[in-house]
Motif scaffolding. Structure first.
Motif, PDB file in Angstrom:
ATOM      1  N   ASP A   1      29.694  37.939  43.182  1.00 35.06           N
ATOM      2  CA  ASP A   1      28.574  37.546  42.331  1.00 35.06           C
ATOM      3  C   ASP A   1      29.149  37.128  40.987  1.00 35.06           C
ATOM      4  O   ASP A   1      29.911  37.865  40.378  1.00 35.06           O
ATOM      5  CB  ASP A   1      27.616  38.721  42.166  1.00 35.06           C
ATOM      6  CG  ASP A   1      26.308  38.336  41.514  1.00 35.06           C
ATOM      7  OD1 ASP A   1      26.200  37.206  40.996  1.00 35.06           O
ATOM      8  OD2 ASP A   1      25.388  39.168  41.521  1.00 35.06           O
ATOM      9  N   THR A   2      28.807  35.959  40.547  1.00 31.28           N
ATOM     10  CA  THR A   2      29.368  35.447  39.290  1.00 31.28           C
ATOM     11  C   THR A   2      28.460  35.765  38.105  1.00 31.28           C
ATOM     12  O   THR A   2      28.254  34.944  37.227  1.00 31.28           O
ATOM     13  CB  THR A   2      29.622  33.934  39.388  1.00 31.28           C
ATOM     14  OG1 THR A   2      28.417  33.286  39.778  1.00 31.28           O
ATOM     15  CG2 THR A   2      30.719  33.632  40.380  1.00 31.28           C
ATOM     16  N   THR A   3      27.956  36.979  38.068  1.00 23.87           N
ATOM     17  CA  THR A   3      27.124  37.443  36.964  1.00 23.87           C
ATOM     18  C   THR A   3      27.895  37.259  35.662  1.00 23.87           C
ATOM     19  O   THR A   3      29.069  37.590  35.577  1.00 23.87           O
ATOM     20  CB  THR A   3      26.776  38.928  37.154  1.00 23.87           C
ATOM     21  OG1 THR A   3      26.130  39.081  38.400  1.00 23.87           O
ATOM     22  CG2 THR A   3      25.881  39.427  36.047  1.00 23.87           C
TER      23      THR A   3
ATOM     24  N   PRO B   1      28.782  41.623  33.617  1.00 18.86           N
ATOM     25  CA  PRO B   1      28.694  42.859  34.402  1.00 18.86           C
ATOM     26  C   PRO B   1      28.647  44.097  33.515  1.00 18.86           C
ATOM     27  O   PRO B   1      29.194  44.109  32.407  1.00 18.86           O
ATOM     28  CB  PRO B   1      29.976  42.860  35.236  1.00 18.86           C
ATOM     29  CG  PRO B   1      30.447  41.460  35.229  1.00 18.86           C
ATOM     30  CD  PRO B   1      30.004  40.880  33.931  1.00 18.86           C
TER      31      PRO B   1
ATOM     32  N   TRP C   1      34.853  33.267  40.323  1.00 23.98           N
ATOM     33  CA  TRP C   1      34.941  34.729  40.242  1.00 23.98           C
ATOM     34  C   TRP C   1      36.319  35.155  39.748  1.00 23.98           C
ATOM     35  O   TRP C   1      36.438  36.023  38.898  1.00 23.98           O
ATOM     36  CB  TRP C   1      34.638  35.316  41.618  1.00 23.98           C
ATOM     37  CG  TRP C   1      34.188  36.733  41.605  1.00 23.98           C
ATOM     38  CD1 TRP C   1      32.916  37.181  41.405  1.00 23.98           C
ATOM     39  CD2 TRP C   1      34.985  37.894  41.808  1.00 23.98           C
ATOM     40  NE1 TRP C   1      32.886  38.550  41.474  1.00 23.98           N
ATOM     41  CE2 TRP C   1      34.148  39.015  41.729  1.00 23.98           C
ATOM     42  CE3 TRP C   1      36.337  38.093  42.057  1.00 23.98           C
ATOM     43  CZ2 TRP C   1      34.608  40.308  41.879  1.00 23.98           C
ATOM     44  CZ3 TRP C   1      36.798  39.388  42.207  1.00 23.98           C
ATOM     45  CH2 TRP C   1      35.939  40.477  42.117  1.00 23.98           C
TER      46      TRP C   1
ATOM     47  N   THR D   1      27.534  41.802  45.150  1.00 27.93           N
ATOM     48  CA  THR D   1      26.175  42.005  45.636  1.00 27.93           C
ATOM     49  C   THR D   1      26.271  42.576  47.038  1.00 27.93           C
ATOM     50  O   THR D   1      27.011  42.057  47.866  1.00 27.93           O
ATOM     51  CB  THR D   1      25.407  40.676  45.679  1.00 27.93           C
ATOM     52  OG1 THR D   1      25.404  40.119  44.364  1.00 27.93           O
ATOM     53  CG2 THR D   1      23.989  40.878  46.151  1.00 27.93           C
TER      54      THR D   1
ATOM     55  N   GLY E   1      27.654  44.798  38.942  1.00 31.05           N
ATOM     56  CA  GLY E   1      27.068  43.476  39.107  1.00 31.05           C
ATOM     57  C   GLY E   1      28.067  42.412  39.483  1.00 31.05           C
ATOM     58  O   GLY E   1      27.722  41.243  39.583  1.00 31.05           O
TER      59      GLY E   1
END
Length: 121
Positions: free
Chosen positions: A100-102, A105, A16, A90, A87
């Motif tokens: 969250d390692t979307t 984002p 992250w 979470t 994003g």
């Protein structure tokens, strides 16, 4: 001489931080990069434990984040909501967030949320 406190480490937290320092920051609109929102995101990484959960130990998470990035708890709560809308975080249950390692984002959603509220971006 001040003592150094170790940063939380773990696969999710480290990933992250790397995303935040690299592609996420570059993809952010300029108003987000120049605001305390970016400082709050780095503070979120410091608050998260090795499993990516953020716990407040009796204090509200917004109070803890506000203290970490020198802003009010109300503004810190808006930053948490904006990061969740993007994003990057979470919200599992109300007030309980996780990193969250979307990969991509939606930073424009975060910016829209922050400019729709009070002017303390």
């Amino acid at each position: 001489m001040p003592t150094l406190t170790p940063r939380p480490a773990g696969a999710v937290v480290d990933t992250w931080r790397a995303l935040l320092a690299g592609p996420w920051r570059r993809a952010m609109p300029v108003p987000l990069r120049r605001s305390r929102f970016l400082v709050a995101l780095y503070a979120v990484a410091e608050i998260a434990d090795t499993t990516s959960q953020m716990r407040s130990d009796g204090e509200g998470l917004a109070v803890l984040l506000g203290r970490a990035c020198a802003t009010s708890p109300d503004t810190a709560a808006r930053y948490l909501t904006a990061a969740a809308l993007a994003g990057a975080l979470t919200e599992h249950t109300p007030g309980h967030y996780a990193l969250d390692t979307t990969a991509d984002p939606d930073w424009t959603a975060a910016l829209a949320h922050l400019v729709s509220g009070p002017e303390d971006t």
